[in-house]
Design an enzyme around this catalytic site. Structure first.
Site, PDB file in Angstrom:
ATOM      1  N   LYS A  51      12.852  92.304 142.052  1.00 36.01           N
ATOM      2  CA  LYS A  51      14.304  92.336 142.310  1.00 36.01           C
ATOM      3  C   LYS A  51      14.967  91.126 141.644  1.00 36.01           C
ATOM      4  O   LYS A  51      14.741  89.989 142.039  1.00 36.01           O
ATOM      5  CB  LYS A  51      14.573  92.258 143.821  1.00 36.01           C
ATOM      6  CG  LYS A  51      16.048  92.412 144.153  1.00 36.01           C
ATOM      7  CD  LYS A  51      16.392  91.944 145.559  1.00 36.01           C
ATOM      8  CE  LYS A  51      16.761  90.491 145.616  1.00 36.01           C
ATOM      9  NZ  LYS A  51      17.993  90.137 144.893  1.00 36.01           N
ATOM     10  N   GLU A  90      21.553  68.826 146.042  1.00 31.46           N
ATOM     11  CA  GLU A  90      21.316  69.476 144.753  1.00 31.46           C
ATOM     12  C   GLU A  90      22.639  70.055 144.259  1.00 31.46           C
ATOM     13  O   GLU A  90      23.176  70.980 144.873  1.00 31.46           O
ATOM     14  CB  GLU A  90      20.279  70.600 144.911  1.00 31.46           C
ATOM     15  CG  GLU A  90      20.002  71.282 143.593  1.00 31.46           C
ATOM     16  CD  GLU A  90      19.087  72.496 143.686  1.00 31.46           C
ATOM     17  OE1 GLU A  90      19.196  73.293 144.625  1.00 31.46           O
ATOM     18  OE2 GLU A  90      18.268  72.645 142.763  1.00 31.46           O
ATOM     19  N   CYS A  94      16.350  74.239 138.124  1.00 33.23           N
ATOM     20  CA  CYS A  94      15.724  73.624 139.300  1.00 33.23           C
ATOM     21  C   CYS A  94      15.194  72.244 138.966  1.00 33.23           C
ATOM     22  O   CYS A  94      15.251  71.336 139.783  1.00 33.23           O
ATOM     23  CB  CYS A  94      14.624  74.535 139.830  1.00 33.23           C
ATOM     24  SG  CYS A  94      13.418  75.003 138.586  1.00 33.23           S
ATOM     25  N   THR A 128      17.352  79.596 151.300  1.00 41.07           N
ATOM     26  CA  THR A 128      16.881  80.987 151.341  1.00 41.07           C
ATOM     27  C   THR A 128      15.372  81.034 151.509  1.00 41.07           C
ATOM     28  O   THR A 128      14.846  81.908 152.209  1.00 41.07           O
ATOM     29  CB  THR A 128      17.296  81.748 150.062  1.00 41.07           C
ATOM     30  OG1 THR A 128      18.677  81.520 149.818  1.00 41.07           O
ATOM     31  CG2 THR A 128      17.075  83.235 150.198  1.00 41.07           C
ATOM     32  N   GLY A 129      14.674  80.080 150.916  1.00 34.44           N
ATOM     33  CA  GLY A 129      13.214  80.025 151.025  1.00 34.44           C
ATOM     34  C   GLY A 129      12.748  79.960 152.476  1.00 34.44           C
ATOM     35  O   GLY A 129      11.759  80.595 152.847  1.00 34.44           O
ATOM     36  N   GLU A 169       9.222  79.046 145.172  1.00 30.39           N
ATOM     37  CA  GLU A 169       9.655  78.053 144.166  1.00 30.39           C
ATOM     38  C   GLU A 169      11.105  77.743 144.474  1.00 30.39           C
ATOM     39  O   GLU A 169      11.989  78.577 144.251  1.00 30.39           O
ATOM     40  CB  GLU A 169       9.516  78.636 142.756  1.00 30.39           C
ATOM     41  CG  GLU A 169       8.080  78.908 142.337  1.00 30.39           C
ATOM     42  CD  GLU A 169       7.289  77.640 142.050  1.00 30.39           C
ATOM     43  OE1 GLU A 169       7.865  76.537 142.057  1.00 30.39           O
ATOM     44  OE2 GLU A 169       6.076  77.763 141.829  1.00 30.39           O
ATOM     45  N   GLY A 182      14.224  80.592 144.310  1.00 26.43           N
ATOM     46  CA  GLY A 182      15.629  80.466 144.709  1.00 26.43           C
ATOM     47  C   GLY A 182      15.832  79.169 145.463  1.00 26.43           C
ATOM     48  O   GLY A 182      15.055  78.220 145.315  1.00 26.43           O
ATOM     49  N   SER A 183      16.841  79.145 146.290  1.00 27.99           N
ATOM     50  CA  SER A 183      17.187  77.892 146.968  1.00 27.99           C
ATOM     51  C   SER A 183      16.256  77.617 148.155  1.00 27.99           C
ATOM     52  O   SER A 183      15.640  78.531 148.709  1.00 27.99           O
ATOM     53  CB  SER A 183      18.633  77.959 147.452  1.00 27.99           C
ATOM     54  OG  SER A 183      18.750  78.974 148.420  1.00 27.99           O
TER      55      SER A 183
HETATM   56  P1  NAD Z   1      19.274  82.082 146.124  1.00 30.50           P
HETATM   57  O1  NAD Z   1      18.296  81.534 147.086  1.00 30.50           O
HETATM   58  O2  NAD Z   1      20.678  82.238 146.546  1.00 30.50           O
HETATM   59  O3  NAD Z   1      18.828  83.521 145.608  1.00 30.50           O
HETATM   60  C1  NAD Z   1      17.579  83.756 144.977  1.00 30.50           C
HETATM   61  C2  NAD Z   1      17.220  85.219 145.106  1.00 30.50           C
HETATM   62  O4  NAD Z   1      17.006  85.519 146.488  1.00 30.50           O
HETATM   63  C3  NAD Z   1      18.282  86.209 144.650  1.00 30.50           C
HETATM   64  O5  NAD Z   1      17.630  87.306 144.035  1.00 30.50           O
HETATM   65  C4  NAD Z   1      18.951  86.634 145.940  1.00 30.50           C
HETATM   66  O6  NAD Z   1      19.534  87.914 145.853  1.00 30.50           O
HETATM   67  C5  NAD Z   1      17.781  86.639 146.905  1.00 30.50           C
HETATM   68  N1  NAD Z   1      18.109  86.421 148.318  1.00 30.50           N
HETATM   69  C6  NAD Z   1      19.222  85.856 148.840  1.00 30.50           C
HETATM   70  N2  NAD Z   1      19.121  85.788 150.193  1.00 30.50           N
HETATM   71  C7  NAD Z   1      17.909  86.304 150.509  1.00 30.50           C
HETATM   72  C8  NAD Z   1      17.195  86.481 151.744  1.00 30.50           C
HETATM   73  N3  NAD Z   1      17.712  86.112 152.905  1.00 30.50           N
HETATM   74  N4  NAD Z   1      15.970  87.018 151.696  1.00 30.50           N
HETATM   75  C9  NAD Z   1      15.402  87.370 150.526  1.00 30.50           C
HETATM   76  N5  NAD Z   1      16.026  87.224 149.326  1.00 30.50           N
HETATM   77  C10 NAD Z   1      17.256  86.699 149.322  1.00 30.50           C
HETATM   78  O7  NAD Z   1      19.131  81.146 144.837  1.00 30.50           O
HETATM   79  P2  NAD Z   1      20.013  81.185 143.517  1.00 30.50           P
HETATM   80  O8  NAD Z   1      21.361  80.646 143.870  1.00 30.50           O
HETATM   81  O9  NAD Z   1      19.877  82.516 142.867  1.00 30.50           O
HETATM   82  O10 NAD Z   1      19.236  80.130 142.606  1.00 30.50           O
HETATM   83  C11 NAD Z   1      19.502  78.771 142.603  1.00 30.50           C
HETATM   84  C12 NAD Z   1      18.462  78.011 143.403  1.00 30.50           C
HETATM   85  O11 NAD Z   1      17.151  78.355 142.954  1.00 30.50           O
HETATM   86  C13 NAD Z   1      18.547  76.498 143.219  1.00 30.50           C
HETATM   87  O12 NAD Z   1      18.344  75.861 144.463  1.00 30.50           O
HETATM   88  C14 NAD Z   1      17.390  76.181 142.282  1.00 30.50           C
HETATM   89  O13 NAD Z   1      16.927  74.854 142.346  1.00 30.50           O
HETATM   90  C15 NAD Z   1      16.377  77.179 142.712  1.00 30.50           C
HETATM   91  N6  NAD Z   1      15.416  77.438 141.647  1.00 30.50           N
HETATM   92  C16 NAD Z   1      14.123  77.034 141.819  1.00 30.50           C
HETATM   93  C17 NAD Z   1      13.213  77.222 140.798  1.00 30.50           C
HETATM   94  C18 NAD Z   1      11.778  76.767 140.930  1.00 30.50           C
HETATM   95  O14 NAD Z   1      10.961  77.229 140.155  1.00 30.50           O
HETATM   96  N7  NAD Z   1      11.449  75.901 141.857  1.00 30.50           N
HETATM   97  C19 NAD Z   1      13.610  77.840 139.617  1.00 30.50           C
HETATM   98  C20 NAD Z   1      14.940  78.242 139.489  1.00 30.50           C
HETATM   99  C21 NAD Z   1      15.830  78.051 140.518  1.00 30.50           C
END
Ligand code: NAD
Length: 477
Positions: free
Chosen positions: A171, A375, A278, A226-227, A244, A222-223
Site C-alpha cells: 500500500k 522532526e 528521514c 503512526t509506527g 522504519e 512512516g512517522s
Molecule cells: P505517515 O506515518 O503519516 O504515513 C506512512 C504510511 O502509513 C502511509 O502509507 C499512510 O497512509 C499509512 N498510515 C497512516 N496512518 C496509519 C495507521 N494508523 N495504520 C497503518 N498505516 C497508516 O508518514 P508520512 O508522513 O507518509 O512519512 C513521513 C515520515 O516517515 C517521517 O517521520 C519520516 O522520518 C518517516 N520516514 C522514515 C523512513 C525510515 O526509513 N526510517 C523513511 C522515510 C520516511
C-alpha cells in the site's frame, strides 16, 4: 508501458478499478492530476486471499528463479525510466533529476538485492545427529510506504520479502500512489498472479491492514507516531513488524573543515528532497571556531538555489509534498517567529500556488526550541553553536529518535571516534545519506524496530527454523 493516466489496483493478477476513487494532487500546482482507486475492506480481503493462495507456489520456487524475476522487475523500471520519472515528479513534487535518481535507485535495489542468499548453519554434524538452522519465509507481508520516496522505499520491502519467498500486499501513501500503481503493471507481467498485490486507499486502509489477521508481518515506513499505532494494532495477532520511523539527525561539524569547500555539501545534507528525508540533517551543530564563517557560507549558497516546480528545468528544490506537511512546517516556522529566533534566510510563506516554503535557516536557536527538538521534515534548518565535544554528543543523543547522524572533519580518525559515540542506527563520517541494499539500515530508540537492507534486513522476512535429524536411531532396522 503506457503512462496514460489510467490507474488500477493489482489483486491476484487482475487489474481492479474499484468503486470509489480519490484525487491525487500535484503539489507544485495544487491541481488534481489523476484519481486512484479507493480500496474497500472487500478489496483488501481479496488481496490477502490472493497473496495467501500464491504463497506456497512462490515459497517453493527455487531462489534462483525468484532472483531472476526480481532482476527482470528492476530491468523493467529502467526500461520505463522516463515515464516513472515524470510521474514521480508530478505526484511527489521533487525535481526531475532527483525523481530520476530515485527511480534508478528503485531498479538498482531490486537487482542488487539478488546478491544475497539465505544462509544455513550446521549446528552439529556428528555420528548421532545432524542439526541445521535455516530461514524460511513468513507468509504474507503487508507493506505500507510513505510519500517522501514512494518508489525506492517500496522496493526496500519488495526486494527482501519476495527474495525470501513471501508474497505481499503493498500500500503506497494516498499522497503518492501513482508510480506504485504503474509499477504494479510491470509486476503483473513478470510475477505469478498474487505474489505482489498493490492496493490504494485513504486513511482507513492502513489500519485495516495492520489489524487484518491474514498478514504474517507488517513492514511499515512512516512517522514514529503512526509506527506506535501500527505496533499496537499488530499485537493481537502477534504479527512480526519492521518499523522504519522518523528521525532528528544531528550533524556535528569539527573546526578543521575547509569552510568554503564544505558549505554546499552540508546544505544538501539538510535540504535534498526539500528536507523530506528521514535521514536528512535536521539540526546542525557547528564548532564555535568556524561558526560564523560556515554559517555565512551555507546561507550564501542557499541563496543561489532555485526553488520551483520540479518539472521545470533548473529546479533544485520542489514544493512540500502535501497540504498536511505544508501546514506543519509553516507552524514550526511560526513558532520560531513567535519566540523571536533569528532567521538567516526564509521564514516567510511563499505567496504562490503550490506548497512552497522558502529555504529557511535559523541562527543558533535554543537547544530546547521546537525546531531543534522536533522532526521538521521540510526546508527548515537550525544551525547551532557548540564548543565542547562531550557536550555536543550529549545534545545529539538527548533525543527519543536515533535514526542517523554525521560527523564532519579533516581529522578523519577523530571524526570517526566521535561518530561512534552517536546513538543512532547509521552514522556517517564526511558524507551522509549513503545507503546500500547490502547494508543494514534501521533506527535505534523510537526511530524504529528492526532493519531493512543487508543480510540482517533479509532475515527479517523469515522465520528461523532448526531441523534436527537423528542418525542411526535404535528403532531403525
Ligand atoms: P505517515 O506515518 O503519516 O504515513 C506512512 C504510511 O502509513 C502511509 O502509507 C499512510 O497512509 C499509512 N498510515 C497512516 N496512518 C496509519 C495507521 N494508523 N495504520 C497503518 N498505516 C497508516 O508518514 P508520512 O508522513 O507518509 O512519512 C513521513 C515520515 O516517515 C517521517 O517521520 C519520516 O522520518 C518517516 N520516514 C522514515 C523512513 C525510515 O526509513 N526510517 C523513511 C522515510 C520516511
Amino acid at each position: 508501458m503506457e503512462f496514460n493516466g489510467t490507474y488500477r489496483m493489482l489483486i491476484g493478477g487482475e487489474f481492479v478499478a474499484g468503486g470509489a476513487t480519490f484525487d491525487v494532487i500535484n503539489p507544485a500546482t495544487e491541481e488534481a492530476i489523476a484519481s486512484a482507486p479507493d480500496a474497500t475492506q472487500a478489496d483488501l480481503d481479496a488481496a490477502v486471499v490472493a497473496a495467501r493462495k500464491a504463497f506456497p507456489g512462490w515459497a517453493g520456487t527455487p531462489i534462483e528463479e525468484r532472483k531472476a524475476k526480481l532482476n527482470a522487475l528492476g530491468d523493467a523500471i529502467f526500461a520505463n525510466l522516463d515515464g516513472f520519472t515524470r510521474l514521480l515528479t508530478s505526484e511527489q513534487g521533487k525535481p526531475h533529476h532527483e525523481a530520476q535518481g530515485e527511480c534508478m535507485g528503485a531498479g538498482y535495489w531490486l537487482k542488487a538485492f539478488t546478491a544475497l542468499d539465505l544462509p544455513e548453519t550446521v549446528n552439529e554434524d556428528s555420528d548421532e545427529r545432524i542439526s541445521i538452522t535455516r530461514h524460511v519465509p513468513l507468509g504474507v507481508v503487508g507493506a505500507i510506504a510513505p510519500w517522501n520516496f514512494p518508489m525506492i522505499l517500496a522496493m526496500f520491502k519488495v526486494a527482501p520479502a519476495l527474495l525470501a519467498g513471501n508474497t505481499m500486499v503493498l500500500k503506497p501513501s494516498p499522497f503518492t500512489p501513482l508510480s506504485t500503481l504503474k509499477f504494479a503493471e510491470l509486476a503483473a507481467e513478470i510475477l505469478p498472479a498474487g505474489v505482489l498485490n498493490v492496493i490504494t486507499g485513504g486513511d482507513s486502509l492502513g489500519p485495516w491492514m495492520t489489524a487484518h489477521p491474514g498478514f504474517d508481518k507488517i513492514s511499515f515506513t512512516g512517522s514514529t507516531q503512526t509506527g506506535r499505532r501500527v505496533m499496537a494494532s499488530a499485537a493481537p495477532t502477534l504479527k512480526r513488524v519492521t518499523l522504519e520511523l522518523g528521525g532528528n539527525d544531528a550533524a556535528i561539524v569539527m573546526p578543521d573543515v575547509d569552510v568554503e569547500k564544505i558549505a554546499e555539501q552540508l546544505f544538501w545534507a539538510a535540504f535534498t528532497n526539500n528536507g523530506q528525508i528521514c535521514i536528512a540533517t535536521k539540526r546542525m551543530y557547528i564548532h564555535k571556531d568556524i561558526y560564523e564563517p560556515l554559517r555565512d557560507a551555507i546561507v550564501a549558497y542557499a541563496k543561489t538555489v532555485k526553488v520551483g516546480d520540479g518539472s521545470e528545468q533548473g529546479t533544485q528544490i520542489g514544493p512540500i509534498n502535501n497540504s498536511q506537511q505544508y501546514a506543519r512546517v509553516l507552524e514550526l516556522i511560526q513558532d520560531a517567529r513567535d519566540k523571536g529566533y533569528t532567521f538567516l534566510t526564509g521564514g516567510e510563506k511563499a505567496e504562490v500556488p503550490g506548497y512552497f516554503v522558502p529555504i529557511t535557516i535559523l541562527d543558533n536557536p535554543p537547544e530546547d526550541s521546537r525546531i531543534v527538538q522536533e522532526e521538521q521534515f521540510g526546508p527548515v534548518l537550525p544551525l547551532i553553536r557548540f564548543d565542547d565535544y562531550d557536550d555536543v554528543i550529549a545534545r545529539a543523543n538527548a533525543s527519543d529518535y536515533g535514526l542517523g547522524g554525521s560527523v564532519w572533519g579533516s581529522d578523519e580518525d577523530k571524526a570517526f571516534e566521535l561518530a561512534q559515540r552517536i546513538q543512532s542506527g547509521t552514522v556517517w563520517v564526511n558524507e551522509t545519506q549513503h545507503l546500500s541494499p547490502l547494508a543494514a539500515f534501521g533506527g535505534m530508540k523510537q526511530s524504529g524496530v528492526g532493519v531493512e537492507g543487508g543480510l540482517e534486513g533479509l532475515l527479517e522476512y523469515t522465520a528461523t527454523q532448526t531441523l534436527v535429524r537423528r542418525k542411526k536411531a535404535a528403532f531403525v532396522s
